[in-house]
Design an enzyme around this catalytic site. Structure first.
Site, PDB file in Angstrom:
ATOM      1  N   THR A  19       0.822  -1.221   0.000  1.00 40.50           N
ATOM      2  CA  THR A  19       0.000   0.000   0.000  1.00 40.50           C
ATOM      3  C   THR A  19       0.851   1.266   0.000  1.00 40.50           C
ATOM      4  OG1 THR A  19      -0.278   0.161   2.424  1.00 40.50           O
ATOM      5  CG2 THR A  19      -1.842  -1.232   1.211  1.00 40.50           C
ATOM      6  N   LEU A  31      -2.716   4.970  -0.760  1.00 43.81           N
ATOM      7  CA  LEU A  31      -4.148   4.675  -0.759  1.00 43.81           C
ATOM      8  C   LEU A  31      -4.326   3.206  -0.354  1.00 43.81           C
ATOM      9  CD1 LEU A  31      -6.529   6.451  -1.179  1.00 43.81           C
ATOM     10  CD2 LEU A  31      -6.569   5.823  -3.583  1.00 43.81           C
ATOM     11  N   HIS A  32      -4.261   2.982   0.963  1.00 43.00           N
ATOM     12  CA  HIS A  32      -4.196   1.628   1.512  1.00 43.00           C
ATOM     13  C   HIS A  32      -5.396   0.755   1.115  1.00 43.00           C
ATOM     14  CE1 HIS A  32      -0.979   3.072   4.211  1.00 43.00           C
ATOM     15  NE2 HIS A  32      -1.786   4.073   4.542  1.00 43.00           N
ATOM     16  N   ASP A  33      -6.572   1.143   1.589  1.00 39.86           N
ATOM     17  CA  ASP A  33      -7.728   0.246   1.547  1.00 39.86           C
ATOM     18  C   ASP A  33      -8.216  -0.103   0.145  1.00 39.86           C
ATOM     19  OD1 ASP A  33      -7.549   0.255   4.287  1.00 39.86           O
ATOM     20  OD2 ASP A  33      -9.169   1.697   4.588  1.00 39.86           O
TER      21      ASP A  33
END
Length: 311
Positions: A192, A239-241
């Site tokens: 991520t 933008l992890h999720d």
């Protein structure tokens, strides 16, 4: 046929964008969304799910609020990252509908029972709700195709030197998930932190010009400010999720390895650490698909393309 998914999240700017991406993708059938405490308090994360679905005109999706604290610990929130509301930045609508009159675990269980095929659980916050589901409904394990989580890291943490935030909030829950015997896919910081959105990407999203792409750009404006701190060494904001949703849509964008993963629940310096047996040192069989790299430009292009859905 669209892949049935159940989304458990704690919005959170990147959770909100994961919702946007999932609902713009005809390949996915979002059966329900549940909220967990994490990026903000449980009341605020639940409200943020309702606000996002109101924005997206998807008030048909069942929503339920989840656990108000971790299994064995006091709650930690990331208000320093996501602001007072959890989604600071844009002017989001007030919720136009109410959550279901049940808990997150009850809604998850109902969704699994009623599905004609196994459901993929996507969990982008602490794993508390998922762990409670697994412990309370062993008869439903066979109805879960896989659990795709945003959490953990093979290397450096982002909340402690060793731990990523989502896992650190409730390491006991994460350990239950990893050792459940259900296939787990892990989008950790190793991938991520490479899925960074740059200022020019935000302007590209803004230029798409529909109300949702504008809101996404404004969410990213706020998120980028926090990640300007030089300690991170970032060009943009990770933008992890949305990596979890992007993996379901285009797994070819990601490089992954099959490894055993355990969660440290006791260590003085390492609580919440995901211990990834990269070199097969433990003798344990792999229990997770661990993402390690991403085609950043392909990831950005996917998000830009799907934002056009909301024209």
């Amino acid at each position: 046929m669209a892949l049935p998914i159940l989304l458990d999240c704690d919005p959170g700017h990147d959770d909100a964008i994961a919702i946007v991406l999932a609902l713009a993708s005809p390949e996915l059938d979002v059966k329900a969304i549940t909220s967990s405490a994490g990026n903000q308090t449980p009341e605020k994360t639940l409200r943020n799910v309702l606000r996002m679905l109101t924005l997206l005109n998807r008030t048909d999706i069942p929503v339920a609020g989840g656990a108000v604290k971790p299994l064995m610990r006091e709650l930690i929130i990331a208000d320093n990252v996501h602001g007072e509301s959890g989604l600071d930045g844009p002017a989001l609508p007030e919720p136009a509908f109410a959550p279901q009159n049940c808990t997150a675990v009850e809604l998850m269980a109902k969704t699994l029972r009623e599905s004609a095929e196994p459901v993929t659980i996507v969990s982008t916050g602490p794993q508390t709700n998922v762990a409670l589901l697994l412990n309370s409904h062993p008869e439903l394990h066979s109805k879960i195709a896989r659990i795709v989580i945003m959490g953990g890291a093979m290397g450096l943490g982002n909340w402690t030197p060793a731990a990523e935030f989502n896992i650190y909030v409730d390491p006991e829950a994460a350990e239950i998930v990893f050792q459940s015997g259900i296939p787990v896919v892990m989008a950790g910081l190793d991938v991520t932190h490479k899925a960074q959105i740059h200022v020019e990407d935000t302007e590209r999203f803004r230029a798409i010009g529909n109300p949702v792409s504008t809101i996404v750009a404004e969410l990213l404006d706020f998120f980028l400010e926090y990640h300007k701190d030089e300690k991170w060494g970032f060009v943009g904001a990770p933008l992890h999720d949305p990596c979890t949703i992007a993996w379901l849509l285009k797994p070819e964008l990601f490089t992954s390895v099959e490894r055993w993963v355990g969660v440290e629940t006791q260590g003085k310096y390492t609580q919440g650490m995901t211990v990834v047996d990269y070199y097969y040192l433990t003798g344990n069989k792999p229990n997770a698909t661990v993402m390690v790299d991403v085609d950043r430009q392909g990831f950005v292009d996917l998000l830009a393309d799907r934002l056009k859905f909301y024209a």
